[in-house]
Write an enzyme that holds these catalytic residues in place. Structure first.
Site, mmCIF file in Angstrom:
data_model
loop_
_atom_site.group_PDB
_atom_site.id
_atom_site.type_symbol
_atom_site.label_atom_id
_atom_site.label_comp_id
_atom_site.label_asym_id
_atom_site.label_seq_id
_atom_site.Cartn_x
_atom_site.Cartn_y
_atom_site.Cartn_z
ATOM 1 N N ASN A 1 -13.235 105.511 -0.674
ATOM 2 C CA ASN A 1 -12.307 104.876 -0.316
ATOM 3 C C ASN A 1 -12.401 103.903 0.479
ATOM 4 O O ASN A 1 -12.222 103.361 1.367
ATOM 5 C CB ASN A 1 -10.718 105.725 -0.270
ATOM 6 C CG ASN A 1 -9.857 104.741 0.332
ATOM 7 O OD1 ASN A 1 -9.784 103.208 -0.964
ATOM 8 N ND2 ASN A 1 -8.822 104.890 1.016
ATOM 9 N N LYS B 1 -11.049 100.777 0.731
ATOM 10 C CA LYS B 1 -9.972 100.070 1.488
ATOM 11 C C LYS B 1 -9.586 98.135 1.529
ATOM 12 O O LYS B 1 -10.405 98.041 0.234
ATOM 13 C CB LYS B 1 -9.399 100.288 2.427
ATOM 14 C CG LYS B 1 -10.147 102.270 3.073
ATOM 15 C CD LYS B 1 -9.011 102.585 4.091
ATOM 16 C CE LYS B 1 -9.180 103.988 4.371
ATOM 17 N NZ LYS B 1 -8.621 104.491 5.321
ATOM 18 N N HIS C 1 -1.031 106.799 -0.684
ATOM 19 C CA HIS C 1 -2.343 107.509 0.934
ATOM 20 C C HIS C 1 -1.203 106.848 2.079
ATOM 21 O O HIS C 1 -0.546 106.251 1.983
ATOM 22 C CB HIS C 1 -3.216 106.270 1.097
ATOM 23 C CG HIS C 1 -4.796 106.210 1.708
ATOM 24 N ND1 HIS C 1 -4.549 106.309 3.369
ATOM 25 C CD2 HIS C 1 -5.593 106.314 1.876
ATOM 26 C CE1 HIS C 1 -5.579 106.037 3.982
ATOM 27 N NE2 HIS C 1 -5.774 106.397 2.805
ATOM 28 N N GLU D 1 -1.437 105.558 4.686
ATOM 29 C CA GLU D 1 -1.365 104.008 4.921
ATOM 30 C C GLU D 1 -0.400 103.295 3.721
ATOM 31 O O GLU D 1 -0.153 102.311 4.612
ATOM 32 C CB GLU D 1 -2.856 103.333 4.786
ATOM 33 C CG GLU D 1 -4.003 103.440 6.359
ATOM 34 C CD GLU D 1 -5.273 104.053 5.685
ATOM 35 O OE1 GLU D 1 -6.135 103.728 6.552
ATOM 36 O OE2 GLU D 1 -5.641 102.711 4.221
ATOM 37 N N GLU E 1 -4.867 114.478 4.116
ATOM 38 C CA GLU E 1 -5.402 113.818 4.540
ATOM 39 C C GLU E 1 -4.534 113.534 6.208
ATOM 40 O O GLU E 1 -3.524 113.237 5.882
ATOM 41 C CB GLU E 1 -5.985 112.328 4.280
ATOM 42 C CG GLU E 1 -6.637 111.817 3.484
ATOM 43 C CD GLU E 1 -7.390 110.829 3.131
ATOM 44 O OE1 GLU E 1 -8.353 110.490 3.053
ATOM 45 O OE2 GLU E 1 -6.495 110.138 3.058
ATOM 46 N N GLY F 1 -10.038 107.469 10.463
ATOM 47 C CA GLY F 1 -9.883 106.183 10.645
ATOM 48 C C GLY F 1 -9.892 106.383 12.616
ATOM 49 O O GLY F 1 -10.516 105.666 13.061
ATOM 50 N N SER G 1 -12.080 110.837 9.073
ATOM 51 C CA SER G 1 -12.931 111.039 9.329
ATOM 52 C C SER G 1 -14.897 111.773 8.685
ATOM 53 O O SER G 1 -15.424 112.611 9.708
ATOM 54 C CB SER G 1 -13.047 111.493 11.181
ATOM 55 O OG SER G 1 -12.302 110.042 11.644
#
Length: 252
Positions: free
Chosen positions: A9, A11, A94, A96, A166, A172, A212
């Site tokens: 991904n 991003k 996701h 985010e 996730e 991250g 991660s």
């Protein structure tokens, strides 16, 4: 035996030139046949990446998509258009997107249904915050996310969905769930799907871990019974790192 699936991904990373350079290099490398590989990239790269990956051993996916085929939705790209372009996957829900763009469970469900209608593999993300992990509410949250994501999805279609667990606190941050913790949650997701459908559907659905993940820890995660792959951010941005992830996911 479920085929492992590793998806990068990207991003909001890479210019078009950098993306094409990555794909051109990846095409020259030998990828493990026992692992399904894909790169999910920004919308503006997809046309070139789909064309550039023809007859390759990896697929191309989008990082988002809209459930309406057309309409007054400035700045959005329809899943219908993505399907017409020839993408293989679309990431849906996701954290985010949920956090920064206020995506709801209802919108996520509509996107999954549209993806299945258009024969694009939906990769639906679920996960809890650090607060939800610490206060013990995370299992009920994940269960609710799964139930709402799969609403009105037929038993036949359900097995086509890829789920990515996730935990938000591990995305991250450099922190990652232990392999046991990650597997426990993937197993919990599988049991939830079993309750919604059947043993056979639950056993067919592939469940990834994301948070991660890197070449140094991928083998540890893939050794767990209910982890079928990984959705990977930063570690997928370099060709050597992405291939190392695929190698670490081999089950042969």
């Amino acid at each position: 035996m479920r085929k492992p699936i590793i998806l990068g991904n990207w991003k909001m990373h890479k210019t078009l030139g950098e993306a094409i350079e990555f794909i051109d290099e990846l095409k020259t490398r030998e990828l493990p046949k026992s692992v399904e590989a894909g790169i999910c990239a920004p919308f503006i790269h997809l046309s070139d990446l789909v064309a550039g990956s023809k007859d390759s051993d990896f697929g191309i996916g989008a990082e988002n998509g809209h459930y309406e085929d057309s309409g007054a939705f400035t700045g959005e790209v329809s899943i219908a258009s993505l399907a017409d372009l020839g993408v293989d996957y679309v990431i849906i829900g996701h954290s985010e997107r949920r956090q920064f763009f206020a995506e709801t469970d209802e919108a996520i469900n509509k996107k999954i249904l549209k993806s299945l209608e258009k024969n694009v593999v939906p990769v639906v993300c679920v996960g809890e915050s650090l607060e939800e992990r610490e206060d013990g509410s995370y299992e009920s949250l994940i269960k609710r996310q799964i139930e709402k994501a799969f609403m009105n999805v037929t038993e036949t279609d359900a097995s086509k969905v890829v789920v990515a667990y996730e935990p938000i606190w591990a995305i991250g941050t450099g922190k990652s769930a232990t392999s046991k913790d990650a597997n426990d949650m993937c197993k919990f997701i599988r049991e939830t799907i079993k309750e919604l459908y059947s043993d056979s559907v639950a056993e067919a659905v592939r469940i990834q871990y994301g948070g991660s993940v890197k070449p140094e820890n991928i083998t540890e995660y893939m050794a767990e019974a209910d982890i079928d792959g990984a959705l990977v951010g930063g570690a997928s941005l370099e060709v050597d790192g992405f291939i190392a992830l695929l190698e670490g996911a081999k089950n042969d």
